[in-house]
Each structure stands twice: as C-alpha cells, then as structure tokens.
Motif scaffolding. Structure first.
Motif, PDB file in Angstrom:
ATOM      1  N   THR A   1       0.825  -1.221   0.000  1.00 22.46           N
ATOM      2  CA  THR A   1       0.000   0.000   0.000  1.00 22.46           C
ATOM      3  C   THR A   1       0.853   1.263   0.000  1.00 22.46           C
ATOM      4  N   THR A   2       1.984   1.240   0.687  1.00 26.73           N
ATOM      5  CA  THR A   2       2.825   2.440   0.756  1.00 26.73           C
ATOM      6  C   THR A   2       3.279   2.863  -0.633  1.00 26.73           C
ATOM      7  N   SER A   3       3.828   1.924  -1.381  1.00 29.79           N
ATOM      8  CA  SER A   3       4.351   2.265  -2.713  1.00 29.79           C
ATOM      9  C   SER A   3       3.232   2.706  -3.649  1.00 29.79           C
ATOM     10  N   ARG A   4       2.084   2.004  -3.587  1.00 25.12           N
ATOM     11  CA  ARG A   4       0.983   2.351  -4.488  1.00 25.12           C
ATOM     12  C   ARG A   4       0.365   3.694  -4.115  1.00 25.12           C
ATOM     13  N   LEU A   5       0.180   3.957  -2.854  1.00 28.10           N
ATOM     14  CA  LEU A   5      -0.432   5.217  -2.429  1.00 28.10           C
ATOM     15  C   LEU A   5       0.477   6.407  -2.713  1.00 28.10           C
ATOM     16  N   GLU A   6       1.774   6.227  -2.538  1.00 29.96           N
ATOM     17  CA  GLU A   6       2.713   7.311  -2.869  1.00 29.96           C
ATOM     18  C   GLU A   6       2.610   7.676  -4.339  1.00 29.96           C
ATOM     19  N   SER A   7       2.474   6.662  -5.168  1.00 27.19           N
ATOM     20  CA  SER A   7       2.338   6.903  -6.612  1.00 27.19           C
ATOM     21  C   SER A   7       0.996   7.566  -6.922  1.00 27.19           C
ATOM     22  N   MET A   8      -0.070   7.101  -6.276  1.00 30.61           N
ATOM     23  CA  MET A   8      -1.406   7.674  -6.504  1.00 30.61           C
ATOM     24  C   MET A   8      -1.448   9.152  -6.148  1.00 30.61           C
ATOM     25  N   ALA A   9      -0.850   9.509  -5.015  1.00 29.93           N
ATOM     26  CA  ALA A   9      -0.909  10.892  -4.534  1.00 29.93           C
ATOM     27  C   ALA A   9      -0.318  11.857  -5.547  1.00 29.93           C
ATOM     28  N   LYS A  10       0.658  11.402  -6.306  1.00 30.75           N
ATOM     29  CA  LYS A  10       1.304  12.259  -7.300  1.00 30.75           C
ATOM     30  C   LYS A  10       0.486  12.378  -8.584  1.00 30.75           C
ATOM     31  N   GLN A  11      -0.364  11.389  -8.841  1.00 30.36           N
ATOM     32  CA  GLN A  11      -1.088  11.346 -10.114  1.00 30.36           C
ATOM     33  C   GLN A  11      -2.533  11.825 -10.023  1.00 30.36           C
ATOM     34  N   LEU A  12      -3.111  11.836  -8.822  1.00 30.71           N
ATOM     35  CA  LEU A  12      -4.517  12.200  -8.686  1.00 30.71           C
ATOM     36  C   LEU A  12      -4.774  13.656  -9.060  1.00 30.71           C
ATOM     37  N   THR A  13      -5.873  13.886  -9.728  1.00 30.69           N
ATOM     38  CA  THR A  13      -6.256  15.259 -10.068  1.00 30.69           C
ATOM     39  C   THR A  13      -7.172  15.861  -9.008  1.00 30.69           C
ATOM     40  N   ASN A  14      -7.669  15.014  -8.127  1.00 32.25           N
ATOM     41  CA  ASN A  14      -8.511  15.468  -7.014  1.00 32.25           C
ATOM     42  C   ASN A  14      -7.611  15.918  -5.867  1.00 32.25           C
ATOM     43  N   PRO A  15      -7.459  17.229  -5.657  1.00 28.05           N
ATOM     44  CA  PRO A  15      -6.534  17.707  -4.619  1.00 28.05           C
ATOM     45  C   PRO A  15      -6.937  17.284  -3.217  1.00 28.05           C
ATOM     46  N   TYR A  16      -8.238  17.176  -2.968  1.00 30.53           N
ATOM     47  CA  TYR A  16      -8.721  16.752  -1.642  1.00 30.53           C
ATOM     48  C   TYR A  16      -8.237  15.341  -1.333  1.00 30.53           C
ATOM     49  N   LEU A  17      -8.411  14.431  -2.286  1.00 32.13           N
ATOM     50  CA  LEU A  17      -8.028  13.040  -2.076  1.00 32.13           C
ATOM     51  C   LEU A  17      -6.514  12.891  -1.998  1.00 32.13           C
ATOM     52  N   ALA A  18      -5.804  13.627  -2.865  1.00 35.69           N
ATOM     53  CA  ALA A  18      -4.336  13.562  -2.839  1.00 35.69           C
ATOM     54  C   ALA A  18      -3.802  14.040  -1.497  1.00 35.69           C
ATOM     55  N   ASP A  19      -4.387  15.116  -0.976  1.00 33.34           N
ATOM     56  CA  ASP A  19      -3.961  15.652   0.318  1.00 33.34           C
ATOM     57  C   ASP A  19      -4.247  14.664   1.434  1.00 33.34           C
ATOM     58  N   TYR A  20      -5.404  13.999   1.341  1.00 30.15           N
ATOM     59  CA  TYR A  20      -5.768  13.025   2.364  1.00 30.15           C
ATOM     60  C   TYR A  20      -4.773  11.863   2.371  1.00 30.15           C
ATOM     61  N   ILE A  21      -4.414  11.372   1.199  1.00 24.77           N
ATOM     62  CA  ILE A  21      -3.457  10.269   1.110  1.00 24.77           C
ATOM     63  C   ILE A  21      -2.118  10.677   1.711  1.00 24.77           C
ATOM     64  N   GLU A  22      -1.658  11.873   1.374  1.00 20.48           N
ATOM     65  CA  GLU A  22      -0.374  12.342   1.908  1.00 20.48           C
ATOM     66  C   GLU A  22      -0.411  12.450   3.431  1.00 20.48           C
ATOM     67  N   LYS A  23      -1.534  12.915   3.974  1.00 25.57           N
ATOM     68  CA  LYS A  23      -1.670  13.027   5.427  1.00 25.57           C
ATOM     69  C   LYS A  23      -1.629  11.642   6.078  1.00 25.57           C
ATOM     70  N   VAL A  24      -2.313  10.686   5.475  1.00 26.80           N
ATOM     71  CA  VAL A  24      -2.349   9.331   6.019  1.00 26.80           C
ATOM     72  C   VAL A  24      -0.963   8.700   5.990  1.00 26.80           C
ATOM     73  N   LEU A  25      -0.248   8.883   4.890  1.00 29.40           N
ATOM     74  CA  LEU A  25       1.103   8.317   4.775  1.00 29.40           C
ATOM     75  C   LEU A  25       2.068   8.981   5.754  1.00 29.40           C
ATOM     76  N   HIS A  26       1.865  10.266   5.983  1.00 24.57           N
ATOM     77  CA  HIS A  26       2.757  10.994   6.888  1.00 24.57           C
ATOM     78  C   HIS A  26       2.597  10.526   8.327  1.00 24.57           C
ATOM     79  N   ARG A  27       1.339  10.311   8.750  1.00 29.68           N
ATOM     80  CA  ARG A  27       1.115   9.893  10.129  1.00 29.68           C
ATOM     81  C   ARG A  27      -0.229   9.185  10.239  1.00 29.68           C
TER      82      ARG A  27
END
Length: 609
Positions: free
Chosen positions: A207-233
């Motif tokens: 999940t870590t590798s896939r989510l990191e990749s998703m966060a960079k490609q998503l056009t939905n800023p809300y979802l991308a931000d949420y993924i980054e927050k989850v990965l961070h902590r």
C-alpha cells in the motif's frame, strides 16, 4: 474553531512546533566554590543553553471567554449527543452498519461520549465475528475497517481475513490497487500489525508504494492531500484532538457523510477547545503569578507546550484535573532538568540532590544559593497542592508513588553530573542502565496515572516494577531517541553518543547510526504483543500512548539497510546483539544472522526483512 454550517477555520490552539533544541553557549556567572562550607561565591563558566523565550506571552492569560457562547455550544452538543446515541443503538441491528458507525465516531473524536455502549457492542460483535466474516464476501475496504475497529480496541482479530486478497505467492493482487479507498484502509490496518504477521508486513509495503504513486497522479486535490496526510502519520499515532480536527475537515468533503454527525463533531470540538483554553488561561496565570520566569530565568518556560502534551494524553473534559496536574509537574520536571543540564555547577546540584532526598519544604533553607531555593520551593508547592487534592479523593498513594519515582530520577541526574565532574566514562551498557530511568519513563508513567480515578495501587505497583518490560523499553527508546537528537556534549555534558563512540571506537556519525539501528531493532520487540494486566480502558490508553509516542519519534531515526552490503548488515546485527547476555558472541552470531536473513529474503521486497 469549527463552524457547524460553514467551512472550518484553523484551530487557534493547533501547535505546529516542537520544543527548541538546546543551543550550546558558555557564560561567566557566580557559583559556589568546590570546598565551600559557607556560601562563598566565585566566577565560573556555566553551560548556559540560551533557550528562546516563551513565544506566547500573555496570549492565553488575556484570552476572552464567552459564557453565552459556551453555554450555547453545550446545549447543541447535548442535543446532537442524544441524536447520535439513537443512531448508534439503531445501528446495532446490522453488524456491518454498527462497525462503520463506531469507526466514524472514533475518527470524529466523539466516541468518548459512549464508552460503555461501545464496549458492550464490541464485545457482542466480536463473539459473532466468525459468522460475520465467513458468510459475507466483503471488499477490501470493508474488511480493513472491521479489522481496524477491533484491533484498535484491543481485540485480537486474525489477519488471515486478508488472505483472500492475495495470490498464491502471498502477494496482494494487483487489481485491488485500483481501489483507492480499500488501499487507504488496508494501509491503516497494517499499522496494527504484530511481530510475525507477514501478510500485514506485505500489506504495508504494497500500500505504501501504491499510495505514494497515486498521490502524485490524482487530479482530485482533496483526495491527494488526504493520502499524503495518512502516509505521513497514521491517525492512531497522532494527537487525538488534532487527528479529529483533521478528519472533520476531510469528512465534510465526503459525499457519503452524515451531516448530523458532522455538526455534532464540530460543536463538540469547539466546546472541548473552549474548555482547554480556559484551563490554559488558569495555568499560564499560575505560572506568571509564581514569577518563575524571573526567578529561574535560565530554564525553558513552556507552560503552553506542557499543557499541549497533557491534552495529547487526556483531552476528555472529565480529565481537567489530570491535565492540570500533568502540566504543573511537567513544568517542574523541566525546571529541574535545565538546572542540572544547563545552569548548575556540580557543587550546587549536590546540595539540591541532598535536599531533594529529604523532600521537605524545611530543607529549602539549607540550600546555599537563591535559584536552588526557588526551584525547591516551586517543586514542593506543586507536590503539596497535588497531595492535598488527591487526599480528598482517597488517592494520596498516587502522589507518593510519583514522588518516589521523581526522587529516583533526580538521584540519577546527580549520578550523571558526577560522571561529568569526575571525567569518568562508564561503559555504554552502564550508561543505558542509568539513562533508561533518568529519561523519566517510570516517573512519567506514574505521573500520568495520578489523574485517573481507576488507577489503584495495583496499577502503580505494575507501572513502577523494575521488571516491567513495557515501561523499561519505553524508557530505553526515549533515551536512544534523545541521544540522537540533542547536543549536550557541545556544552560539556554527557551523551549516549559519547559513550557509544568510546565503547565501539567509532565516529559521531557512526554512533548516531548505531543508536538508530538499536532503536529500530527494539521497535520490533515493542510490537511483540506483550501481555498486560486487564486494566481500565483509560489506563490501557495511557500505556498504549507510550508505545505510540516512541513509534512516532523513531520515524525520523530509521536508518536504511542495504540488502547486498554484507559489511553493513553484519555491523547492524552486531550492534543489535550487543546485549549483556550475548555481547561476547556477537562476532560469531552476527554473520550467522545475516546469512539466515539473506537466504530467505525476497530481493524485490527488501522492506520485509
């Protein structure tokens, strides 16, 4: 503060900084002479840290409080609390709906209102869990949410439920990677893994590798931000109030949100925040009226930050006294620590240690210099106030246990001061034995229990037991973290790095790397699922907090290992094996350990070592 019908504003009490690191500096000042039988003064160099001043000033002292606004908010909370309870009880008719309801209450910071009801529902759900999982073909997101809810509440749900999402090789199927919601939930579920649960190790890497990749490609800023927050902590490793605030902001953008719960969460957050602000107003006023900043000017004055730590431990309204006690004792401990580390001479702190063994306000007059008398008075006053408060509740024993642990810690401060004064350098193992307790593990555990009514003497006897592996390991991890982050040796103080450098004959950088590797190795032991007594939920939460705190701190300490660098791997294994029991065999065992690991590890998944 949140506005129930509009977009949320920033919380005015969301601190985003840490206590400043120590800055080394020497300054000439007055001190007692080494052989003084009377208070003779001489010029001396003091290891002053020059801590930055308190950034808050009278901000919270001058904070205006609206009784009408608080009362209005409280009324709304009571209304929504009843509505949410009805929804919670109604959800119990459908197990899956019930679990999702519980998860939402946790994430919005509302579950504390229904502790008894939730425990009853979880107990029933866990009994019916086999039937629930066997008869339904739940998707990844649903399965992961069920797993999280049970694991986060101490129920040992099996991780075997995730096997249906893997292929014959034990790897997760690539088709599940397109399920963003499922991947997020699986990532968070993997945070509850125990040692030996390989499928959750694989889930974390996958999940870590896939989510990191998703966060960079998503056009939905809300979802991308949420993924980054989850990965961070992951949320359970953060402070409950800050995690609730963040989730409320995300939840209101969720099309499937429950607007009743959203409004309830906002009103409740605002009400609790106002209570915290009122408490902080009282505490900062206490600090100012005590004139500590003027009387002990060399130390850190961090009442707000100490209160913030207390909120991280106990945010619920019913723990107002616990927050007050914890903040005041944190302040006192910080003053003592800075007096030993960043101001006092060896001769001066000897006098303080001697007086502290008596723990009697009358001993203050025997101290030969004013700042020591002030420090002693501050500590004794806090102790007397806490003892009086707890005696009224029939829990004076809690203060007595805490006092004894603080006395032990101060005596260890004195041991470290003597090492520095005499220029002695004990072994690294000897340093750790002292450092585990001087960092304050047993003392902090005892202190945190003072404000918990359920913490009887049995709990205290468990907490201060020298063989208590949980508290001991927490202290060891704290000590290792502290020794990789601070710069005591710049002011001539002792540091674990110095002992490590001498013990192993390595550079400062290599010592930091070595300490980091020891700590990372110990986190595996921490996750080894130590069994603990059946304590009340809040006591278990405090115990869990110790482990979560270390896990959070150690994120910055992780040192990557090169799978194909045998020399580096053997060095890491040797470091890990250098315990008192097997250290004499580390040169023999380390190569064997490395060979065993390398022979079975998958080079394409080195994170699963």
């Amino acid at each position: 503060m949140f506005h129930p019908t509009t977009k949320s504003k920033n919380c005015c009490f969301a601190l985003n900084h840490h206590l400043p690191r120590r800055a080394a500096s020497l300054k000439t000042n007055l001190a007692l002479t080494a052989d003084a039988t009377t208070p003779t003064l001489q010029e001396v160099d003091r290891p002053l840290a020059h801590y930055p001043p308190d950034i808050w000033g009278d901000c919270f002292i001058n904070l205006q409080f609206s009784d009408s606004e608080f009362e209005s908010c409280s009324r709304e909370v009571e209304v929504f609390k009843g509505m949410a309870k009805n929804m919670l009880m109604a959800s119990s008719k459908d197990p899956l709906e019930n679990i999702f309801m519980l998860n939402t209450l946790y994430r919005l910071g509302l579950s504390y209102h229904y502790e008894d009801e939730i425990e009853q529902q979880l107990s029933h759900l866990f009994i019916t869990l086999p039937e629930l999982m066997d008869n339904k073909d739940y998707d990844l997101h649903t399965t992961a949410i069920i797993f999280q809810v049970f694991r986060s509440n101490g129920y040992k749900m099996s991780c075997e439920v995730f096997h249906k999402f893997t292929n014959g090789d034990g790897l997760f199927k690539e088709e599940v990677a397109s399920d963003i919601q499922g991947m997020l939930s699986l990532y968070e579920a993997s945070q509850w893994r125990l040692h030996g649960e390989d499928i959750l190790d694989e889930a974390l890497a996958f999940t870590t590798s896939r989510l990191e990749s998703m966060a960079k490609q998503l056009t939905n800023p809300y979802l991308a931000d949420y993924i980054e927050k989850v990965l961070h902590r992951p949320y359970h490793k953060g402070m409950p109030r800050l995690e609730a605030k963040q989730y409320i902001s995300f939840y209101e953008k969720d099309d499937s949100r429950n607007d009743t719960l959203l409004k309830f969460a906002k009103y409740d957050f605002n009400r609790v925040q106002m209570l915290h602000q009122q408490e902080l107003k009282v505490l900062t006023s206490w600090f100012k009226e005590s004139n500590i900043e003027t009387r002990i000017p060399y130390a850190r004055h961090r009442t707000v930050e100490c209160f913030f730590c207390a909120v991280g431990m106990f945010f619920e309204p019913r723990f107002a006294l616990a927050r007050k006690i914890l903040t005041q004792w944190y302040v006192a401990t910080s003053l003592i620590d800075d007096s030993y580390d960043a101001y006092g001479t060896y001769e001066e702190v000897q006098h303080f240690t001697k007086a502290f063994k008596r723990f009697d306000i009358r001993a203050k007059d025997e101290l030969p210099i004013e700042y020591l008398r002030t420090l002693y008075e501050v500590v004794m006053n806090i102790f007397a106030e806490t003892e009086e408060e707890m005696s009224k509740r029939g829990r004076a024993y809690s203060v007595d246990y805490t006092k004894k642990e603080l006395m032990k810690m101060v005596q260890l401060y004195d041991v470290q001061a003597r090492w520095l004064h005499e220029g002695s350098r004990p072994t690294f193992d000897e340093y750790l034995e002292i450092g585990i307790c001087s960092i304050g593990g047993p003392y902090t555990m005892a202190l945190c229990m003072i404000g918990i009514e359920e913490a009887d003497e049995t709990v205290y006897q468990w907490a201060i037991n020298p063989d208590n592996k949980i508290v001991r390991l927490s202290g060891l991890l704290s000590r290792l973290y502290d020794d990789t982050q601070t710069d005591e040796e710049k002011r001539g103080e002792i540091s674990g790095r110095d002992f490590y450098m001498k013990h192993y004959g390595v550079s400062k950088e290599e010592a930091i790397e070595g300490l980091s590797r020891i700590a990372c190795f110990l986190t595996v032991i921490w996750c080894g699922n130590y069994s603990i007594e059946e304590f009340a939920p809040k006591i278990q939460q405090v115990i869990d907090w110790f482990g979560q705190l270390q896990a959070l701190e150690l994120t910055a300490m992780a040192v990557p290992l090169e799978l194909f660098d045998p020399e580096s791997l053997i060095k890491s294994a040797s470091t890990s094996l250098n315990s008192k029991v097997v250290s004499q065999y580390s040169t023999l065992l380390a190569p064997l350990a490395v060979d065993s690991v390398v022979s079975v590890v998958d080079p394409e998944k080195p994170d699963l070592i």
